[in-house]
Design an enzyme around this catalytic site. Structure first.
Site, short mmCIF file in Angstrom:
data_model
loop_
_atom_site.label_atom_id
_atom_site.label_comp_id
_atom_site.label_asym_id
_atom_site.label_seq_id
_atom_site.Cartn_x
_atom_site.Cartn_y
_atom_site.Cartn_z
N CYS A 1 -2.82 69.95 3.76
CA CYS A 1 -4.10 69.25 3.83
C CYS A 1 -5.24 70.27 3.81
O CYS A 1 -5.32 71.14 4.67
CB CYS A 1 -4.18 68.40 5.08
SG CYS A 1 -5.75 67.50 5.22
N LYS B 1 5.32 69.61 3.18
CA LYS B 1 4.42 69.42 2.05
C LYS B 1 3.35 70.49 2.15
O LYS B 1 2.73 70.66 3.19
CB LYS B 1 3.77 68.05 2.06
CG LYS B 1 2.87 67.84 0.82
CD LYS B 1 2.32 66.43 0.75
CE LYS B 1 1.62 66.18 -0.58
NZ LYS B 1 0.34 66.83 -0.73
N ASN C 1 3.82 67.59 -7.06
CA ASN C 1 2.69 66.72 -6.74
C ASN C 1 1.43 67.29 -7.38
O ASN C 1 1.23 68.50 -7.40
CB ASN C 1 2.54 66.63 -5.22
CG ASN C 1 1.31 65.87 -4.77
OD1 ASN C 1 0.48 66.42 -4.06
ND2 ASN C 1 1.20 64.63 -5.17
N GLY C 2 0.60 66.40 -7.90
CA GLY C 2 -0.69 66.79 -8.45
C GLY C 2 -0.91 66.21 -9.83
O GLY C 2 -0.12 66.43 -10.74
N ASP C 3 -1.97 65.42 -9.97
CA ASP C 3 -2.35 64.83 -11.25
C ASP C 3 -1.27 63.93 -11.85
O ASP C 3 -1.07 63.92 -13.07
CB ASP C 3 -2.73 65.91 -12.28
CG ASP C 3 -3.97 66.68 -11.89
OD1 ASP C 3 -4.80 66.14 -11.14
OD2 ASP C 3 -4.11 67.84 -12.33
N GLY D 1 0.04 60.61 -5.68
CA GLY D 1 -1.02 60.48 -4.66
C GLY D 1 -2.12 59.56 -5.15
O GLY D 1 -2.00 58.34 -5.10
N ARG D 2 -3.17 60.15 -5.68
CA ARG D 2 -4.33 59.36 -6.14
C ARG D 2 -3.97 58.36 -7.23
O ARG D 2 -4.62 57.34 -7.38
CB ARG D 2 -5.45 60.29 -6.61
CG ARG D 2 -6.11 61.05 -5.46
CD ARG D 2 -7.17 62.03 -5.95
NE ARG D 2 -6.53 63.06 -6.76
CZ ARG D 2 -7.04 63.59 -7.86
NH1 ARG D 2 -8.21 63.22 -8.28
NH2 ARG D 2 -6.39 64.52 -8.50
#
Length: 178
Positions: free
Chosen positions: A43, A87, A151-153, A175-176
């Protein structure tokens, strides 16, 4: 923290820079019947990092390892044997995979979820999925059976499937994109 059997399997995600608090929280989660514990070491929120937690632990690998050990101790003291995952990100201000990831791999973790950007980058630049290959090699070199989640995009399920096949990680976190 209570949940119903229909919600299982369920993983608790915890963060702190205080090993004794992580041990207590892990024990409680294990006693409550959680199926695993994920430690958030990624985070980038300033209020979390200023406590030395989340991505702040990338700057302090010794403390990060103590936190993993504390979570394991908390689970054991509850008489349970559930997996621990971490994570994190590829670095704090810059890519630090060769320094950071081997430290995590020294500990007893089952899964490593890696956000493929630094804490400084937040989500302002594209995630670098090419880092997966480098991280996979470090896991193989460790001799441990640790799952790697990228993780990411990740835009949607179809994008997750494409990234899974192209980069060869064990799983994908959305995620998003959700």
């Amino acid at each position: 923290l209570y949940f119903t059997p229909e919600e299982q399997p369920i993983i608790a995600q915890l963060f702190s820079s205080k090993p004794e608090k992580m041990e207590q929280a892990a024990r409680l989660c294990a006693e409550l019947g959680f199926d695993g514990i994920d430690i958030n070491m990624g985070c980038p929120d300033k209020s979390v990092v200023s406590q030395g937690a989340g991505a702040g632990l990338i700057k302090n690998p010794e403390l990060a390892r103590k936190i993993i050990q504390a979570v394991q101790a908390g689970i054991k003291s509850a008489g349970q044997n559930i997996p621990v995952s971490v994570k994190t990100r590829v670095g704090f201000n810059k890519e630090e995979i060769d320094r950071w990831i081997p430290e995590l791999l020294k500990e007893d973790i089952s899964v490593l979820t890696i956000h493929l950007r630094t804490a400084k980058e937040l989500s302002l630049v594209p995630a670098n999925w090419n880092y997966i290959k480098k991280i996979k090699k470090l896991i193989e070199k460790s001799g441990k059976d640790i799952l790697l989640i990228g993780n990411g995009d990740v835009a949607d399920i179809d994008d997750a499937k494409r990234k899974y096949e192209k980069y060869g990680c064990d799983g994908i976190m959305i995620g998003r994109g959700v």
